[in-house]
Structure formats: structure tokens, C-alpha cells
Design an enzyme around this catalytic site. Sequence first.
Site, PDB file in Angstrom:
ATOM      1  N   ARG A   1     -24.602  14.056 -27.715  1.00 33.90           N
ATOM      2  CA  ARG A   1     -23.923  12.740 -27.605  1.00 33.90           C
ATOM      3  C   ARG A   1     -24.011  11.823 -26.832  1.00 33.90           C
ATOM      4  NH1 ARG A   1     -21.382  16.425 -30.551  1.00 33.90           N
ATOM      5  NH2 ARG A   1     -22.117  18.012 -28.630  1.00 33.90           N
ATOM      6  N   THR A   2     -23.091  11.700 -25.443  1.00 35.31           N
ATOM      7  CA  THR A   2     -23.373  11.008 -24.844  1.00 35.31           C
ATOM      8  C   THR A   2     -24.816  10.162 -24.299  1.00 35.31           C
ATOM      9  OG1 THR A   2     -21.386  12.281 -23.502  1.00 35.31           O
ATOM     10  CG2 THR A   2     -21.806  10.661 -22.521  1.00 35.31           C
TER      11      THR A   2
ATOM     12  N   LYS B   1     -37.222  18.393  -5.824  1.00 37.21           N
ATOM     13  CA  LYS B   1     -37.926  18.143  -3.998  1.00 37.21           C
ATOM     14  C   LYS B   1     -37.242  17.645  -3.434  1.00 37.21           C
ATOM     15  CE  LYS B   1     -41.778  16.605  -7.453  1.00 37.21           C
ATOM     16  NZ  LYS B   1     -42.713  15.616  -7.616  1.00 37.21           N
TER      17      LYS B   1
ATOM     18  N   ARG C   1     -25.184  10.844 -15.245  1.00 38.12           N
ATOM     19  CA  ARG C   1     -24.509  12.315 -15.476  1.00 38.12           C
ATOM     20  C   ARG C   1     -24.992  13.447 -14.182  1.00 38.12           C
ATOM     21  NH1 ARG C   1     -22.922  15.391 -21.126  1.00 38.12           N
ATOM     22  NH2 ARG C   1     -21.313  14.326 -21.178  1.00 38.12           N
TER      23      ARG C   1
ATOM     24  N   HIS D   1     -14.902  11.449 -17.308  1.00 41.79           N
ATOM     25  CA  HIS D   1     -16.129  11.154 -18.498  1.00 41.79           C
ATOM     26  C   HIS D   1     -15.309   9.638 -18.747  1.00 41.79           C
ATOM     27  CE1 HIS D   1     -18.793  10.889 -21.564  1.00 41.79           C
ATOM     28  NE2 HIS D   1     -18.542  12.594 -21.752  1.00 41.79           N
TER      29      HIS D   1
HETATM   30  C1  NCD Z   1     -17.676  16.490 -23.226  1.00 44.41           C
HETATM   31  C2  NCD Z   1     -18.807  16.819 -21.795  1.00 44.41           C
HETATM   32  O1  NCD Z   1     -19.994  16.493 -21.482  1.00 44.41           O
HETATM   33  O2  NCD Z   1     -17.595  16.215 -20.966  1.00 44.41           O
HETATM   34  N1  NCD Z   1     -18.979  16.443 -24.302  1.00 44.41           N
HETATM   35  C3  NCD Z   1     -19.057  15.571 -24.485  1.00 44.41           C
HETATM   36  O3  NCD Z   1     -19.573  14.666 -23.692  1.00 44.41           O
HETATM   37  N2  NCD Z   1     -18.944  14.780 -25.867  1.00 44.41           N
HETATM   38  C4  NCD Z   1     -17.072  18.187 -23.057  1.00 44.41           C
HETATM   39  C5  NCD Z   1     -17.741  19.274 -23.190  1.00 44.41           C
HETATM   40  O4  NCD Z   1     -18.955  18.749 -22.628  1.00 44.41           O
HETATM   41  O5  NCD Z   1     -16.930  20.370 -23.222  1.00 44.41           O
END
Ligand code: NCD
Length: 337
Positions: free
Chosen positions: A57-58, A86, A107, A135
Site C-alpha cells: 500500500r504505502t 555492497k 522506507r 510511519h
Molecule cells: C504497516 C507498516 O508497514 O508499518 N503497513 C502499512 O504501511 N500500511 C503495518 C504492518 O506492516 O503491519
Amino acid sequence: MHFPGAHILSVTQFDRNDIETIFRVADSMAPYAHRERMTKVLDGAILGNMFFESSTRTRISFGCAFNMLGGEVRETTSISASSLTKGESLYDTARVLSGYSDIIVMRHPQSGSVADFARASRVPVINGGDGENEHPSQALLDLYTIEKELLGRDRGVDGMHIAMVGDLRHGRTVHSLSRLVQLFDDIRFTLISPAELRMPETIVNELRERGHEVVETDDMENGLTDNDIVYLTRIQEERFSNREEANLYRGRFRLNQAIYTRYCQPNTVIMHPLPRDSRAEANELDNDLNQNPGLAIFRQADNGVLIRMALFALVLDVCDRVHDTATDIHWYTEDRF
Ligand code: NCD
């Protein structure tokens, strides 16, 4: 805060005015996200979408949000496919990648890594999740969803009762959401988790210092009663030293329609950042809730696009010009929302 050119690293950067600003820009993005209109305001701009940890999703929604503003997206989707394997430092990676794009979403599995990266970057950086730390865009879309869901029930965020359930120790979404919601007044937080997976003490202390009520429990059934929002989370398996340790907690807290009917007040909003672990041994949020009108999980995911479009528009300072370049869409787009 001053948005143009800013890094978005933590929800602690925002006050209530900033949240209001982001949410009103997000509202204005609806025609574009809902495919009624299109805009070219970011025509020629490039997003570096750097995901060094799993994501669906993100990553996709940040990418689509940028596309929907007319910009282009370049991606890295794992550490193993990048030069970090590397031995390249985050500093070098940031110096280099920030020469290739106008803004970066990143991320990474380490807490604090995105802030380190941002210090070396020549362009704005948005935190797409740094380990178990934060997040921020998820917390914004969660709060945006909460506001909308409660408005439909003639309520506001001030005074709400929210239960957070599951792996509150490692879950960055609940860390960021708690820190964001604490800007509001008189919230009751019911934190339901195994004792070993409790919300970090610093966050609990912050909530109490701000005058909120915090109840910590491992008794899910009691904790579910009398809430406006129940926010479930996945056991963050990737943060445990091994799978066996995660298995100790998997499936401990499950919500299904029967439990909802028995313990939750009618109309309780059910949220989850997703992915929900639907394997039989976990099944934290049962599919039999899919027809429950209170299930907001897919509305959350949809709202993510609006929030991410708003962040791009604010940081790249184009909010006033989004509509100037707008045109109608001429392909089939009916019945999506
Ligand atoms: C979450 C995350 O990556 O922190 N997912 C997301 O970004 N919607 C929650 C999760 O992975 O459980």
C-alpha cells in the site's frame, strides 16, 4: 510548520493547525484521486520511491499519488537490489539519489534511518516507515479516516475512546498514531496487548502527561467495550529475532463478527493499517467482518492516496496551482467510490 521544502519524518513535527492544513488539501485532491479530473501540476517532476523493506500500500499509493499529480516515479524495492548490500552508507546513497529526483519517499528497517538519510539529502524526504519508530503518512491517513468516520456518527476526535490491539511494542503505525492523536483533548486510549508487546513506556507517559486516560490490559474482551474506534495491528514478525518467538503471540487477539457483536458497542469503527494476517494461525481480523459497515480498513487505504497527494503538493508548494492544469478524464471511471 512551513511545508515547502520540508522533510516529513515524524508526526511530532505537526500541530493541530498543520493537521487541518493537510486534511483540507487532502479534501481538495478528491476529484483527482477519484478519477473525475486530472492535473499536470507536477509534470516533469520525479519522485524517488525508495523502499528498502516490504510494502504494498504505502509504496504503490505514494507512487500513484505522485502520478495523479502528473509526476513520474522511479523506484527501488529492496535492500538486496540496491548498493546498500555492497556496503554503501546511507549518506552516500542519499547524496546520490537526491541528485536524481525532486523528492524522495523512503522506507527502511532501522529506526532513525530515514532522518539520517534526510540529513544528507539535497531534496525533501518523506518517511515511509523507519523500523519500529514512525510511519507519519499512515498516522495522518488514519486520523483523517477517524475524523470522517466519527463525523458520520456526529462525533469528533476530542473525547473519543480508541482501543489499540496487538503488537503495540513494534508497531510503528500505533506509535505515530498515538503521538498524533495526543494533540487532541480528553482521549481514552485502551491499549490491548500481551505484556511483552506493550506500547513503549515513553509514549504511554507522553499520553498521560497530556491529560489523556490510558488503560493497559491483556484482556481483549473487556478492552473492546465502549470504544468509538478499535484499531487492530499485525504481530510485526519481522521485528522478532525469529519466527518461533513471533508465533508465541500470533492469533492471541482476534476480532470477528461474533466477538464484535458481543463486546463492541454498535457502530464501533474497525481499523487496521493492513496488511491483516489472514492465515488461519493468525486471522486477527476475520473476513466475516467484510460486510460490517463499521469496517473502515479499505476506506483507510483509499484515504492514503489523498493524504499522500496533499503531502507532495504542500512540500513541493503547488497547492494553489493544482486546479489550473486540470482537465476532464475521458476513459471509463464510473462506480469506483
Ligand atoms: C504497516 C507498516 O508497514 O508499518 N503497513 C502499512 O504501511 N500500511 C503495518 C504492518 O506492516 O503491519
